[in-house]
Motif scaffolding. Sequence first.
Motif, PDB file in Angstrom:
ATOM      1  N   VAL A   1       0.834  -1.200   0.000  1.00 55.09           N
ATOM      2  CA  VAL A   1       0.000   0.000   0.000  1.00 55.09           C
ATOM      3  C   VAL A   1       0.871   1.252   0.000  1.00 55.09           C
ATOM      4  N   VAL A   2       1.908   1.265   0.822  1.00 58.47           N
ATOM      5  CA  VAL A   2       2.818   2.410   0.852  1.00 58.47           C
ATOM      6  C   VAL A   2       3.493   2.590  -0.503  1.00 58.47           C
ATOM      7  N   ALA A   3       3.971   1.491  -1.077  1.00 61.09           N
ATOM      8  CA  ALA A   3       4.622   1.572  -2.387  1.00 61.09           C
ATOM      9  C   ALA A   3       3.669   2.124  -3.437  1.00 61.09           C
ATOM     10  N   SER A   4       2.431   1.679  -3.413  1.00 60.47           N
ATOM     11  CA  SER A   4       1.463   2.143  -4.406  1.00 60.47           C
ATOM     12  C   SER A   4       1.132   3.616  -4.207  1.00 60.47           C
ATOM     13  N   LEU A   5       1.042   4.065  -2.982  1.00 59.24           N
ATOM     14  CA  LEU A   5       0.739   5.474  -2.720  1.00 59.24           C
ATOM     15  C   LEU A   5       1.864   6.395  -3.184  1.00 59.24           C
ATOM     16  N   LEU A   6       3.087   5.900  -3.143  1.00 59.40           N
ATOM     17  CA  LEU A   6       4.243   6.733  -3.486  1.00 59.40           C
ATOM     18  C   LEU A   6       4.761   6.497  -4.902  1.00 59.40           C
ATOM     19  N   HIS A   7       4.194   5.561  -5.648  1.00 55.95           N
ATOM     20  CA  HIS A   7       4.841   5.143  -6.900  1.00 55.95           C
ATOM     21  C   HIS A   7       4.925   6.261  -7.940  1.00 55.95           C
ATOM     22  N   ASP A   8       3.994   7.213  -7.920  1.00 54.68           N
ATOM     23  CA  ASP A   8       4.005   8.299  -8.911  1.00 54.68           C
ATOM     24  C   ASP A   8       4.311   9.653  -8.279  1.00 54.68           C
TER      25      ASP A   8
ATOM     26  N   ALA B   1      13.371   8.412  -9.771  1.00 55.12           N
ATOM     27  CA  ALA B   1      13.335   9.570  -8.873  1.00 55.12           C
ATOM     28  C   ALA B   1      12.377   9.321  -7.713  1.00 55.12           C
ATOM     29  N   GLY B   2      11.240   8.705  -8.020  1.00 51.48           N
ATOM     30  CA  GLY B   2      10.266   8.424  -6.973  1.00 51.48           C
ATOM     31  C   GLY B   2      10.805   7.492  -5.908  1.00 51.48           C
ATOM     32  N   ALA B   3      11.610   6.509  -6.327  1.00 50.12           N
ATOM     33  CA  ALA B   3      12.208   5.588  -5.357  1.00 50.12           C
ATOM     34  C   ALA B   3      13.143   6.331  -4.413  1.00 50.12           C
ATOM     35  N   LYS B   4      13.911   7.276  -4.956  1.00 55.20           N
ATOM     36  CA  LYS B   4      14.843   8.027  -4.114  1.00 55.20           C
ATOM     37  C   LYS B   4      14.095   8.994  -3.204  1.00 55.20           C
ATOM     38  N   ILE B   5      13.048   9.626  -3.713  1.00 51.62           N
ATOM     39  CA  ILE B   5      12.236  10.509  -2.873  1.00 51.62           C
ATOM     40  C   ILE B   5      11.585   9.708  -1.749  1.00 51.62           C
ATOM     41  N   ALA B   6      11.073   8.532  -2.084  1.00 50.40           N
ATOM     42  CA  ALA B   6      10.468   7.670  -1.065  1.00 50.40           C
ATOM     43  C   ALA B   6      11.473   7.309   0.014  1.00 50.40           C
TER      44      ALA B   6
ATOM     45  N   ASP C   1      10.060   7.483   7.140  1.00 54.77           N
ATOM     46  CA  ASP C   1       9.250   6.951   8.234  1.00 54.77           C
ATOM     47  C   ASP C   1       8.263   5.885   7.747  1.00 54.77           C
ATOM     48  N   TYR C   2       8.024   5.849   6.445  1.00 56.99           N
ATOM     49  CA  TYR C   2       7.047   4.916   5.889  1.00 56.99           C
ATOM     50  C   TYR C   2       7.667   3.804   5.050  1.00 56.99           C
ATOM     51  N   THR C   3       8.888   3.999   4.588  1.00 60.80           N
ATOM     52  CA  THR C   3       9.423   3.109   3.560  1.00 60.80           C
ATOM     53  C   THR C   3      10.576   2.241   4.060  1.00 60.80           C
ATOM     54  N   ASP C   4      10.887   1.237   3.252  1.00 57.82           N
ATOM     55  CA  ASP C   4      12.071   0.409   3.471  1.00 57.82           C
ATOM     56  C   ASP C   4      12.645   0.068   2.097  1.00 57.82           C
ATOM     57  N   ARG C   5      13.701  -0.716   2.076  1.00 56.46           N
ATOM     58  CA  ARG C   5      14.383  -1.008   0.813  1.00 56.46           C
ATOM     59  C   ARG C   5      13.462  -1.710  -0.185  1.00 56.46           C
TER      60      ARG C   5
END
Length: 213
Positions: free
Chosen positions: A58-65, A101-106, A112-116
């Motif tokens: 869910v976190v990945a999907s919210l941040l993917h774009d 770029a989105g991966a680096k921003i995440a 606080d929300y993400t991991d590798r």
Amino acid sequence: MTDNIIFDKYPSLEPLKDEISRRISDSYRLAHTFSVARECLALADIFALSEYEKKQIVVASLLHDIAKGLSSDEFKALDKKYSIGFTNDDFLSPAVLHARAGAKIAELEFADYTDREICKAIEAHTTGGENMSLIAKLLFIADYIEPTRKWEICKKTRESFYRDLNQVGADTCGVLDSTIIKILDQTARHLEESGRPVHPDSVKCKDFILKNY
């Protein structure tokens, strides 16, 4: 499934929802983002993800774009700021830039929300990649087939994906991998017809799946 169901399930993600809504000004892109999250949550149940993995996807999907729609100059500025390491192949396939770029921003702005694993899934959601995790594969497919997509090819891929999954005795992982290859092939044909190159990561993704599954 409404957005409320997602955030009722994960109330700790409400601040993330608010920040994403602030950053993504395009209404279609925002609707797409939440639709991908709903799709991912539905797929997470089908593929029996753990509760921890469900929150990851869910976190990945919210941040993917989160970096979608930036200009070439803005991507170059982000590269300078965060040492993303864009390659010539990335700039020849500009649709890839927002994923990297989105991966680096995440990673750096939403730590606080993400991991590798979340960041790697975001990075691979456009091209695919070698040795993708299940979370990365599901995000890749959800991004392509979620129901707000207007293109007929996306609608047909969605129909065939769920039809194959619902076959008695279906090999769900096999269906997942074959659908990824189908999407990669469809994207490659579209790029070639448009005179644009296929990104090397997509070639590696297809080769890896064919060799290992």
